[in-house]
Design a protein around this motif. Structure first.
Motif, PDB file in Angstrom:
ATOM      1  N   LYS A  69      36.379  34.607  45.693  1.00  0.00           N
ATOM      2  CA  LYS A  69      35.104  35.046  46.012  1.00  0.00           C
ATOM      3  C   LYS A  69      34.411  34.036  46.901  1.00  0.00           C
ATOM      4  O   LYS A  69      34.766  32.904  47.038  1.00  0.00           O
ATOM      5  CB  LYS A  69      34.389  35.431  44.990  1.00  0.00           C
ATOM      6  CG  LYS A  69      34.925  36.451  43.928  1.00  0.00           C
ATOM      7  CD  LYS A  69      35.434  37.496  44.389  1.00  0.00           C
ATOM      8  CE  LYS A  69      36.123  38.216  43.241  1.00  0.00           C
ATOM      9  NZ  LYS A  69      36.640  39.608  43.658  1.00  0.00           N
ATOM     10  N   LYS A  70      33.321  34.596  47.952  1.00  0.00           N
ATOM     11  CA  LYS A  70      32.631  33.679  48.695  1.00  0.00           C
ATOM     12  C   LYS A  70      31.516  33.142  47.488  1.00  0.00           C
ATOM     13  O   LYS A  70      30.690  33.878  47.103  1.00  0.00           O
ATOM     14  CB  LYS A  70      31.726  34.293  49.603  1.00  0.00           C
ATOM     15  CG  LYS A  70      30.925  33.581  50.406  1.00  0.00           C
ATOM     16  CD  LYS A  70      30.605  34.492  51.713  1.00  0.00           C
ATOM     17  CE  LYS A  70      29.398  33.576  52.343  1.00  0.00           C
ATOM     18  NZ  LYS A  70      28.618  34.494  53.193  1.00  0.00           N
ATOM     19  N   ALA A  71      31.652  32.032  47.042  1.00  0.00           N
ATOM     20  CA  ALA A  71      30.787  31.426  45.972  1.00  0.00           C
ATOM     21  C   ALA A  71      29.802  30.380  46.848  1.00  0.00           C
ATOM     22  O   ALA A  71      30.045  29.398  47.216  1.00  0.00           O
ATOM     23  CB  ALA A  71      31.610  30.738  44.946  1.00  0.00           C
ATOM     24  N   GLY A  72      28.357  30.850  46.921  1.00  0.00           N
ATOM     25  CA  GLY A  72      27.247  30.208  47.483  1.00  0.00           C
ATOM     26  C   GLY A  72      26.690  29.177  46.465  1.00  0.00           C
ATOM     27  O   GLY A  72      26.798  29.684  45.269  1.00  0.00           O
ATOM     28  N   ILE A 110      33.150  37.387  36.988  1.00  0.00           N
ATOM     29  CA  ILE A 110      33.361  37.375  38.406  1.00  0.00           C
ATOM     30  C   ILE A 110      34.494  38.571  38.918  1.00  0.00           C
ATOM     31  O   ILE A 110      34.258  39.149  39.703  1.00  0.00           O
ATOM     32  CB  ILE A 110      33.961  35.992  38.795  1.00  0.00           C
ATOM     33  CG1 ILE A 110      32.863  34.920  38.733  1.00  0.00           C
ATOM     34  CG2 ILE A 110      34.423  36.312  40.278  1.00  0.00           C
ATOM     35  CD1 ILE A 110      31.720  35.074  39.266  1.00  0.00           C
ATOM     36  N   GLN A 111      35.391  38.657  37.877  1.00  0.00           N
ATOM     37  CA  GLN A 111      36.331  39.756  37.979  1.00  0.00           C
ATOM     38  C   GLN A 111      35.748  41.093  38.268  1.00  0.00           C
ATOM     39  O   GLN A 111      36.087  42.196  38.900  1.00  0.00           O
ATOM     40  CB  GLN A 111      37.459  39.617  36.999  1.00  0.00           C
ATOM     41  CG  GLN A 111      38.481  38.419  37.131  1.00  0.00           C
ATOM     42  CD  GLN A 111      39.576  37.999  35.928  1.00  0.00           C
ATOM     43  OE1 GLN A 111      38.955  38.684  34.893  1.00  0.00           O
ATOM     44  NE2 GLN A 111      40.485  37.560  36.356  1.00  0.00           N
ATOM     45  N   ASN A 112      34.830  41.151  37.205  1.00  0.00           N
ATOM     46  CA  ASN A 112      34.446  42.630  37.103  1.00  0.00           C
ATOM     47  C   ASN A 112      33.225  42.913  37.907  1.00  0.00           C
ATOM     48  O   ASN A 112      32.841  44.350  37.981  1.00  0.00           O
ATOM     49  CB  ASN A 112      34.018  43.000  35.529  1.00  0.00           C
ATOM     50  CG  ASN A 112      35.018  43.232  34.627  1.00  0.00           C
ATOM     51  OD1 ASN A 112      35.208  44.423  34.449  1.00  0.00           O
ATOM     52  ND2 ASN A 112      35.692  42.105  34.242  1.00  0.00           N
ATOM     53  N   LEU A 113      32.472  42.171  38.593  1.00  0.00           N
ATOM     54  CA  LEU A 113      31.064  42.423  38.965  1.00  0.00           C
ATOM     55  C   LEU A 113      30.956  41.797  40.416  1.00  0.00           C
ATOM     56  O   LEU A 113      29.998  42.091  41.032  1.00  0.00           O
ATOM     57  CB  LEU A 113      30.199  41.900  37.963  1.00  0.00           C
ATOM     58  CG  LEU A 113      29.980  42.437  36.754  1.00  0.00           C
ATOM     59  CD1 LEU A 113      29.163  41.649  35.517  1.00  0.00           C
ATOM     60  CD2 LEU A 113      29.806  43.944  36.628  1.00  0.00           C
ATOM     61  N   VAL A 114      31.893  41.034  40.888  1.00  0.00           N
ATOM     62  CA  VAL A 114      31.934  40.442  42.261  1.00  0.00           C
ATOM     63  C   VAL A 114      32.921  40.888  43.064  1.00  0.00           C
ATOM     64  O   VAL A 114      34.156  40.527  42.714  1.00  0.00           O
ATOM     65  CB  VAL A 114      31.732  39.031  42.223  1.00  0.00           C
ATOM     66  CG1 VAL A 114      31.556  38.469  43.512  1.00  0.00           C
ATOM     67  CG2 VAL A 114      30.459  38.540  41.277  1.00  0.00           C
TER      68      VAL A 114
END
Length: 362
Positions: A106-109, A77-81
């Motif tokens: 992050k916006k986590a759907g 999540i840190q590196n790619l979103v």
């Protein structure tokens, strides 16, 4: 010393050759070597080469070693979103990955189905803004498995630039993934690889690397010591950022070498044969009921059953015979059992477990 056979879903039974490799490691003081030494570089390279062979990993994939699969969730999540991730959720671990993305801002759907249920690709709509699509191939908490061939359906439904992530923590090396349809797969060693806990392997392709580099170049914070570019620069030199679990990395290389001698086809065939025995027993048992109703979604490596007897009582019955199964996960701790079917478990051990359960009347 214990002779107990652990059919628990992780930590689980050690691979049969681990004691000999552990003795060799102690004799050679592997735990004392520098992680910047040539000896360590050789250990690292040996583990990576073995994994590439065993998993039939394409050349466009890199292998990174972290402390656990849980850490991989955070690093991904840190590196790619930058803004949005999307998660398929059908159990406790897929749910936790989804939660971590939200906790990192992050916006986590998500697309969620009931615990113990699989997914139907046609029913899943992936948002246009999803940068990372998290698939759960084998949900360790519920025993639900996504057929490996279904992964391609999600690749087809996802935005062209979305990264497809696959959780195979309690499945690899069994599934034969089409890596051209996937951008990242990850696992932990304390399950199917039959090793002590404390090491996670992150397999990722050039699309993941390019995304991390692009975000970093744009001034987006992607972490500090554990950015993909930083970890990759060390990995290409057969090193890690910090002092790693050298002993476990050594053992992984040795066990993977042993697995390659058996052959991945043999390992897969044996896994499926043992799974059939366990599921056949559960179907005829009066105490157990297979928890995953859809046969196509039943895991061959983490087999879950509802139980009339509390799980703790079953393990009390098995204890004098040096056997242990896993209890259910979370709220299902006593109402379910989980039986690990990993490469470390031999056909004769599985047969002995079934025989003992039947003779005990459960």
């Amino acid at each position: 010393m214990t002779n107990k056979i652990f059919f628990t879903p992780g930590p689980s039974e050690l691979y049969p050759t681990v004691p000999a490799h552990m003795q060799s490691a102690m004799e050679n003081k592997i735990g004392s070597i520098s992680h910047r030494s040539q000896q360590f570089k050789d250990i690292y390279a040996h583990a990576v080469a073995g994994l590439r062979q065993l998993l039939q990993l394409p050349d466009n994939y890199e292998v990174l070693f972290l402390s656990s699969a849980n850490e991989i969730w955070e690093r991904a999540i840190q590196n790619l979103v930058q803004e949005e991730s999307f998660h398929l959720v059908n159990g406790s671990f897929s749910k936790r990955f989804h939660e971590i993305s939200g906790e990192l801002g992050k916006k986590a759907g998500k697309y969620e189905v009931p615990f113990g249920t699989g997914f139907v690709p046609a029913e899943v709509a992936i948002p246009d803004g999803a940068e990372l699509v998290a698939l759960i191939h084998n949900e360790t908490s519920s025993g639900v498995c996504m057929p490996a061939e279904e992964v391609a359906a999600y690749r087809a439904k996802a935005p062209a630039d979305a990264l497809i992530f696959v959780d195979a923590v309690s499945a690899l090396p069994h599934p034969a993934f089409d890596y051209s349809q996937v951008d990242s797969v990850y696992f932990s060693v304390q399950k199917c690889f039959g090793l002590p806990a404390g090491l996670g392997a992150w397999l990722l392709n050039e699309r993941c690397i390019a995304k991390a580099e692009a975000l970093q170049a744009a001034g987006v914070t992607i972490g500090s010591y554990h950015t993909i570019p930083a970890m990759l620069s060390k990995a290409k030199a057969n090193q890690t950022q910090e002092t790693p679990n050298v002993l476990n990395l050594y053992l992984l290389g040795k066990v993977v070498e042993d697995m390659n001698k058996r052959g991945i086809d043999t390992i897969r065939e044996e896994t499926e044969a043992k799974a059939r025995l366990i599921y056949d027993y559960l179907e005829r048992s009066e105490n157990f009921e297979i928890a995953v109703q859809e046969p196509a979604h039943r895991s061959p490596t983490t087999i879950v059953a509802n139980t009339k007897l509390p799980a703790s009582e079953i393990n009390k019955l098995l204890s004098p015979f040096d056997m242990a199964v896993g209890s259910g996960y979370g709220n299902n701790k006593e109402s379910q059992i989980r039986i690990a079917n990993f490469p470390a478990h031999s056909l004769s051990q599985v047969q002995a477990l079934i025989y003992k359960l039947e003779s005990l009347g459960v």
